[in-house]
Motif scaffolding. Structure first.
Motif, short mmCIF file in Angstrom:
data_model
loop_
_atom_site.label_atom_id
_atom_site.label_comp_id
_atom_site.label_asym_id
_atom_site.label_seq_id
_atom_site.Cartn_x
_atom_site.Cartn_y
_atom_site.Cartn_z
N ASN A 1 0.82 -1.20 0.00
CA ASN A 1 0.00 0.00 0.00
C ASN A 1 0.86 1.25 0.00
N ASN A 2 1.93 1.23 0.80
CA ASN A 2 2.80 2.40 0.87
C ASN A 2 3.50 2.67 -0.45
N ILE A 3 3.86 1.62 -1.18
CA ILE A 3 4.49 1.80 -2.49
C ILE A 3 3.48 2.37 -3.47
N VAL A 4 2.30 1.71 -3.53
CA VAL A 4 1.32 2.07 -4.55
C VAL A 4 0.75 3.45 -4.29
N ASN A 5 0.54 3.79 -3.02
CA ASN A 5 -0.11 5.05 -2.70
C ASN A 5 0.85 6.19 -2.43
N SER A 6 2.17 5.99 -2.69
CA SER A 6 3.10 7.08 -2.42
C SER A 6 2.79 8.23 -3.36
N VAL A 7 2.83 9.45 -2.80
CA VAL A 7 2.40 10.60 -3.58
C VAL A 7 3.56 11.37 -4.15
N GLY B 1 6.87 11.97 -6.57
CA GLY B 1 7.48 11.55 -7.81
C GLY B 1 6.51 10.97 -8.82
N VAL B 2 7.09 10.21 -9.75
CA VAL B 2 6.33 9.64 -10.85
C VAL B 2 5.61 8.39 -10.37
N LYS B 3 4.38 8.18 -10.86
CA LYS B 3 3.68 6.92 -10.58
C LYS B 3 4.30 5.82 -11.43
N GLU B 4 4.99 4.89 -10.79
CA GLU B 4 5.62 3.82 -11.56
C GLU B 4 4.67 2.64 -11.63
N TYR B 5 3.82 2.67 -12.65
CA TYR B 5 2.79 1.61 -12.73
C TYR B 5 3.41 0.23 -12.82
N ASN B 6 4.50 0.10 -13.56
CA ASN B 6 5.10 -1.23 -13.71
C ASN B 6 5.60 -1.77 -12.38
N VAL B 7 6.20 -0.90 -11.56
CA VAL B 7 6.68 -1.34 -10.24
C VAL B 7 5.49 -1.70 -9.35
N ASN B 8 4.43 -0.87 -9.43
CA ASN B 8 3.24 -1.16 -8.62
C ASN B 8 2.64 -2.52 -8.97
N MET B 9 2.55 -2.78 -10.27
CA MET B 9 1.97 -4.06 -10.71
C MET B 9 2.86 -5.22 -10.24
N ALA B 10 4.16 -5.08 -10.39
CA ALA B 10 5.08 -6.14 -9.98
C ALA B 10 4.98 -6.37 -8.48
N ALA B 11 4.88 -5.27 -7.71
CA ALA B 11 4.79 -5.39 -6.25
C ALA B 11 3.50 -6.12 -5.87
#
Lengths: 298, 352
Positions: free
Chosen positions: A250-256, A258-268
């Motif tokens: 949640n902390n990775i995906v919802n960090s506000v 910088g850039v939204k790194e969708y690929n990192v979010n999906m992998a996480a």
């Protein structure tokens, strides 16, 4: 026999594959499967793309250039609040939370269920009713009282405190599960064991346990997925160093920042979901094993 | 000394009384059968003797010891269940030795007892198998073996043959009887099958509603049933009951006079005659009492033929020789023997 020439219908009735029943059946199945598989597909392909490719906006297209960098970053580099060592920290926290919680809750619940099913002690029904009632109380009601209790015991923000909380909340449903399973085992086995001089623990360990593999597998699946996927208790009863994987995700995906790194979010997200998935595939086959075969008339 | 003695036993589940003030003494080496229809309390009584159910009132003695509060394993009993109740995860050998291992017996002693039981029951080749790999008859033999190795004085059987098919049931019945002759220990056997009861028992206790209706040898139960329930329960087809009247020592039913030669009170009676005690064919004319019956239905069964007749308007079964040729509508001569006729009071249903 083969020489007989039949006239009229004989043997199995021929059936068309594309009949209305099959179209309805498989049509529904395919739609439902797509409903679950398309999001999964999007997650997998996105996690394998680089950011420039994601920005082009074709979320359904397969990656032009497969890269595992987002996975590496999610695992070991992504920032979750103060720490920047990725999900790996949360993974090991989750492992150290899940394993003892699952073992403790299943051990206690199976003994509870066994006692309730086979040893009808005084007050058993009252005890069982209270326990089942507990299953219907919303967790949120108990959050703050538990905070106080854990604080008084000196276990607040400790992993052991969270293990206790998970074990207690697993108790009603698991006890119900085990009680019903042990009730379904032939009562005469229990009687025979008593005539053979086995006591409470002797019957539990040597007669009941070996016959209960299927229900233990069910309980393990329930508890591992439930505890691994827990977010609420994890975020409340621990501190950032000890956050389970779901909280870190949640902390990775919802960090506000910088850039939204969708690929990192999906992998996480995929990484976090792998453990319950693994448990399910490994143990699914054990469901169908009939362990009680041969115990009673057959 | 009595082997098993039950004194004023009560058992109630909440408000439901299952056993009421039950008294029973069983001699050493006796084969007692508890017989009754389902729900009569026979299995409950057995479970009380085994210690698997706690009694509400009364006492149970086994070999002179008061075992009312003793654990099942301390009572000196072995029990065989209807569903065999073999431990599925253990081999036959493991099943046989489980109780002995629990009691902490020496390994050599366990081995010799298992070997002896396996020899008696002829299950030696099966010792290493799991119960799932056994047939129904083999499983029941192992279940009997589990009671056998404990070397107990009292064997309890809870409908052990009910799950087997007819032929196997007859075979194992013979084996249980032989086992009893060989071991000479007390056996208490619960069944709802009257053939099993009649063939196996030294004495039969017929139960109904948690009470013993009659306790006696198979012969007594068959020839002198104490009441209508017992008379109706034993025998297949059951005894014919014909309303009649008694005056001056002679019972009359529909114009047929049966001189009973006893001093039974005058008035209305129920006359009970077993189908096999009605003489037909060549035997009818030499019987003490002659009458006629109209054939309504014929059921050939091979060895004998069962006919449903009308004796003066009342339906009655008659058992004839299997070679007899009768067709519905025939009027056949029948003969009755007063010595084999039972009289019951129609109100109290008790034998007169």
């Amino acid at each position: 026999m083969a020489d007989v020439a039949f006239s009229g219908p004989h043997g199995p009735k021929p059936r068309r594959i594309l009949n209305p029943r099959n179209i309805m059946l498989y049509g529904t199945l395919i739609v439902v499967t797509m409903y679950y598989l398309v999001p999964l597909y999007v997650m997998v392909v996105t996690s394998l793309k680089g950011m420039p490719e994601i920005r082009m906006g074709n979320i359904f297209s397969p990656p032009l250039e497969v890269t595992f960098e987002p996975w590496v970053k999610a695992w070991s580099e992504a920032c979750t609040g103060l720490n920047c060592d990725g999900l790996s920290r949360g993974f090991w926290n989750s492992v150290t939370i899940t394993i003892p919680s699952v073992l403790v809750s299943i051990a206690i619940a199976s003994i509870n269920g066994y006692a309730l099913a086979n040893w009808r002690f005084k007050g058993a029904n009252v005890f069982f009713t209270i326990l089942i009632f507990g299953a219907f109380i919303p967790y949120q009601v108990m959050i703050y009282p538990i905070v106080i209790m854990l604080r008084e015991m000196g276990l607040y923000t400790k992993l052991s405190g969270l293990v206790i909380v998970h074990s207690i909340f697993g108790m009603p449903i698991l006890t119900l599960l085990f009680r019903n399973y042990f009730t379904s085992l032939p009562e005469e086995l229990f009687k025979a064991a008593r005539v053979d001089g086995a006591g409470f623990w002797g019957i539990y360990f040597r007669i009941m346990l070996p016959m209960s593999l299927p229900i233990f597998v069910v309980a393990i699946i329930l508890q591992v997925t439930g505890i691994w996927n827990d977010f609420l208790f994890g975020v409340i009863y621990t501190k950032p160093d000890l956050y389970p994987m779901t909280v870190q995700l949640n902390n990775i995906v919802n960090s506000v920042q910088g850039v939204k790194e969708y690929n990192v979010n999906m992998a996480a997200t995929l990484l976090t979901g792998l453990v319950p998935l693994f448990i399910y595939f490994v143990s699914g086959k054990l469901f169908v094993r009939g362990v009680a075969a041969g115990a009673v008339k057959g | 000394m009595h082997s098993v003695e039950i004194k004023n036993l009560d058992l109630a589940f909440g408000a439901t009384k299952v056993l009421q003030d039950l008294n029973l003494t069983i001699a050493r080496g006796e084969f007692l059968v508890l017989l009754g229809s389902s729900g009569c309390g026979k299995s409950t009584l057995l479970n009380c003797i085994a210690g698997l159910l706690e009694v509400s009132e009364g006492q149970i003695f086994i070999n002179g010891d008061n075992v009312t509060w003793a654990e099942p394993s301390e009572r000196g009993i072995g029990m065989v269940f209807q569903s065999y109740a073999l431990y599925p995860q253990m081999t036959v050998e493991g099943n046989l030795s489980f109780g002995l291992r629990n009691s902490g017996m020496a390994k050599s002693e366990i081995a010799s007892r298992v070997a002896r039981a396996a020899e008696i029951l002829q299950i030696e080749p099966l010792l290493k198998r799991k119960p799932a790999a056994l047939s129904g008859g083999q499983r029941q033999r192992v279940a009997i073996g589990r009671a056998l190795v404990r070397d107990v004085d009292v064997f309890l059987f809870d409908e052990p043959l009910s799950n087997l098919d007819a032929k196997l049931r007859a075979d194992l019945r013979v084996e249980i009887k032989r086992l009893h002759q060989q071991l000479e220990n007390t056996m208490i056997y619960v069944t709802h099958d009257q053939i099993e009861a009649m063939t196996l028992a030294d004495r039969i206790a017929i139960m109904k509603g948690g009470q013993i209706m009659q306790l006696g040898t198979p012969d007594e139960i068959y020839s002198q049933p104490r009441n209508l329930y017992v008379a109706d329960f034993i025998g297949s087809p059951s005894m014919n009951f014909i309303p009649g009247t008694m005056s001056g020592g002679t019972a009359s039913i529909h114009g047929i006079s049966i001189p009973m030669g006893s001093t039974v009170r005058d008035g209305a009676v129920t006359v009970g005659i077993r189908p096999e005690h009605i003489a037909t064919g060549d035997l009818a004319p030499i019987a003490p009492v002659q009458a006629e019956a109209t054939v309504e239905l014929v059921e050939p069964m091979g060895a004998d033929t069962l006919i449903l007749t009308s004796i003066g308007g009342t339906r009655a079964h008659v058992r004839m020789d299997g070679l007899a040729k009768v067709v519905p509508g025939d009027v056949i001569p029948i003969g009755l023997d007063p010595a084999r006729v039972s009289l019951f009071d129609p109100k109290t249903e008790i034998r007169l």
